[in-house]
Write a protein that holds these residues in place. Sequence first.
Motif, mmCIF file in Angstrom:
data_model
loop_
_atom_site.group_PDB
_atom_site.id
_atom_site.type_symbol
_atom_site.label_atom_id
_atom_site.label_comp_id
_atom_site.label_asym_id
_atom_site.label_seq_id
_atom_site.Cartn_x
_atom_site.Cartn_y
_atom_site.Cartn_z
ATOM 1 N N LEU A 46 3.518 0.035 -0.871
ATOM 2 C CA LEU A 46 4.118 -0.233 0.251
ATOM 3 C C LEU A 46 4.350 -1.737 0.662
ATOM 4 O O LEU A 46 5.523 -2.044 1.256
ATOM 5 C CB LEU A 46 3.245 0.435 1.479
ATOM 6 C CG LEU A 46 3.176 1.702 1.442
ATOM 7 C CD1 LEU A 46 2.169 2.282 2.609
ATOM 8 C CD2 LEU A 46 4.279 2.592 1.769
ATOM 9 N N PHE A 47 3.327 -2.504 0.080
ATOM 10 C CA PHE A 47 3.839 -3.884 0.193
ATOM 11 C C PHE A 47 4.673 -4.444 -0.542
ATOM 12 O O PHE A 47 5.689 -4.986 0.004
ATOM 13 C CB PHE A 47 2.277 -4.697 -0.320
ATOM 14 C CG PHE A 47 2.405 -6.005 -0.468
ATOM 15 C CD1 PHE A 47 2.538 -6.750 0.898
ATOM 16 C CD2 PHE A 47 2.757 -6.659 -1.606
ATOM 17 C CE1 PHE A 47 2.625 -8.274 0.922
ATOM 18 C CE2 PHE A 47 2.916 -8.336 -1.633
ATOM 19 C CZ PHE A 47 2.593 -8.927 -0.225
ATOM 20 N N TYR A 48 4.997 -3.868 -1.699
ATOM 21 C CA TYR A 48 6.214 -4.409 -2.421
ATOM 22 C C TYR A 48 7.590 -3.855 -1.926
ATOM 23 O O TYR A 48 8.550 -4.489 -1.802
ATOM 24 C CB TYR A 48 6.096 -3.749 -3.885
ATOM 25 C CG TYR A 48 5.142 -4.543 -4.825
ATOM 26 C CD1 TYR A 48 5.271 -6.193 -5.078
ATOM 27 C CD2 TYR A 48 3.940 -3.940 -5.478
ATOM 28 C CE1 TYR A 48 4.427 -6.684 -5.845
ATOM 29 C CE2 TYR A 48 3.208 -5.014 -6.311
ATOM 30 C CZ TYR A 48 3.310 -5.997 -6.361
ATOM 31 O OH TYR A 48 2.493 -7.150 -7.242
ATOM 32 N N LEU A 49 7.483 -2.434 -1.242
ATOM 33 C CA LEU A 49 8.632 -2.067 -0.821
ATOM 34 C C LEU A 49 8.890 -2.861 0.627
ATOM 35 O O LEU A 49 10.113 -3.198 0.623
ATOM 36 C CB LEU A 49 8.350 -0.518 -0.273
ATOM 37 C CG LEU A 49 9.413 0.012 0.131
ATOM 38 C CD1 LEU A 49 10.852 0.266 -0.734
ATOM 39 C CD2 LEU A 49 9.046 1.768 0.588
ATOM 40 N N PHE A 50 8.026 -3.229 1.316
ATOM 41 C CA PHE A 50 8.073 -3.966 2.472
ATOM 42 C C PHE A 50 8.681 -5.437 2.050
ATOM 43 O O PHE A 50 9.772 -5.699 2.663
ATOM 44 C CB PHE A 50 6.898 -4.153 3.315
ATOM 45 C CG PHE A 50 7.026 -4.989 4.488
ATOM 46 C CD1 PHE A 50 7.373 -4.630 5.619
ATOM 47 C CD2 PHE A 50 6.511 -6.255 4.377
ATOM 48 C CE1 PHE A 50 7.539 -5.407 6.889
ATOM 49 C CE2 PHE A 50 6.572 -7.313 5.593
ATOM 50 C CZ PHE A 50 7.141 -6.860 6.725
ATOM 51 N N ALA A 51 8.229 -5.916 1.136
ATOM 52 C CA ALA A 51 8.613 -7.323 0.598
ATOM 53 C C ALA A 51 9.968 -7.167 0.188
ATOM 54 O O ALA A 51 11.143 -8.019 0.457
ATOM 55 C CB ALA A 51 7.807 -7.722 -0.395
#
Length: 338
Positions: free
Chosen positions: A9-14
Amino acid sequence: MAKTLIFTLFYLFAFVALLAVNATADNGVLHNRGAGPIARRLTNAQRLARGLPLNKPAAKRNGLLRARASITPTSSSVSVSETDTASTSSTTDSATSSDSTTSSTPTSSDSSTSSAASSSDPSSASSTPPPTSSSSSSSSSSSSSSSTSTSSSSSIAAPTPTCTPATGETISSGTIAVTVGGIPGYYLSSSLGTEGALTYTDNQAQAQRISFTPCTDPTYPFNVDLTNPTSKTSIGGAGEQGATLAGANVVYLAQVNHSPAEAPPVGQASSYNAPTWSESAIWLFNPLTASLTAQWINPDGTVVPATVVVTRQNQLALVANYSASDPFVTLASLHVTP
């Protein structure tokens, strides 16, 4: 498992945030620069698909869209030019004024272009008709006729002056009063002196009757005629040797025949005894003082104002240069009386 989900989720948000930052930066560049290299490469369809503002059409100067006008400005072309000038900016105004100045000064190439355009454009041909040869020929003929009339008028001599009788001033019958040395009471006598010249008397019954009509021009001489002539018709002057009135010469007053006015003396007989040259039209009349004065025309044509005098023989004469110290003559004057 939970840790892996968090990292995903963090990489997707980034990644989403990075795309948003790139889109915002790209949009800012394209929006602010509007005419940059990227904007020129994207069509309006591509920009619409990306949510970018559309390309604006290139601004065109109003002068490029203006209809072609004739070289000679008309009222309609002036109004169009004023409208265009009011709607453009200061830079466009200067360009338009320079264009209109250039177009309003025709050159040889412009003349050929306008002649070609006038053959295809009826309105242009009607508004600027070319000069015809008839107008040039008429102007040249008028100038030549005016120069001819000027030369002909300059060659016409001035009319010879003549005596126009003064209305209401005819002296049908009168006498001439003579003042001798300031003493009045004498009259021109009907008798002649010892040399055939005129003389004077203190007896009015023996006065010579005369008649004359003065001229309208008071400077033009006329004849004083005898009312009871014998062989001669008038009272005039007579002298010897061409009758030149100058220096100590005298011209006697005598009975003479008519001679031309303002002309030198003519050789003809008179009452004066010697062979004479005489003039008759020598008299000038002043209606205010009723005085008669004389002028003499010498053989060379000079006009001499004459003075009436009385000689030692009591004969009336004319002199050119009277002097009170002259012992041979006495000053006299003549006045017309009823």
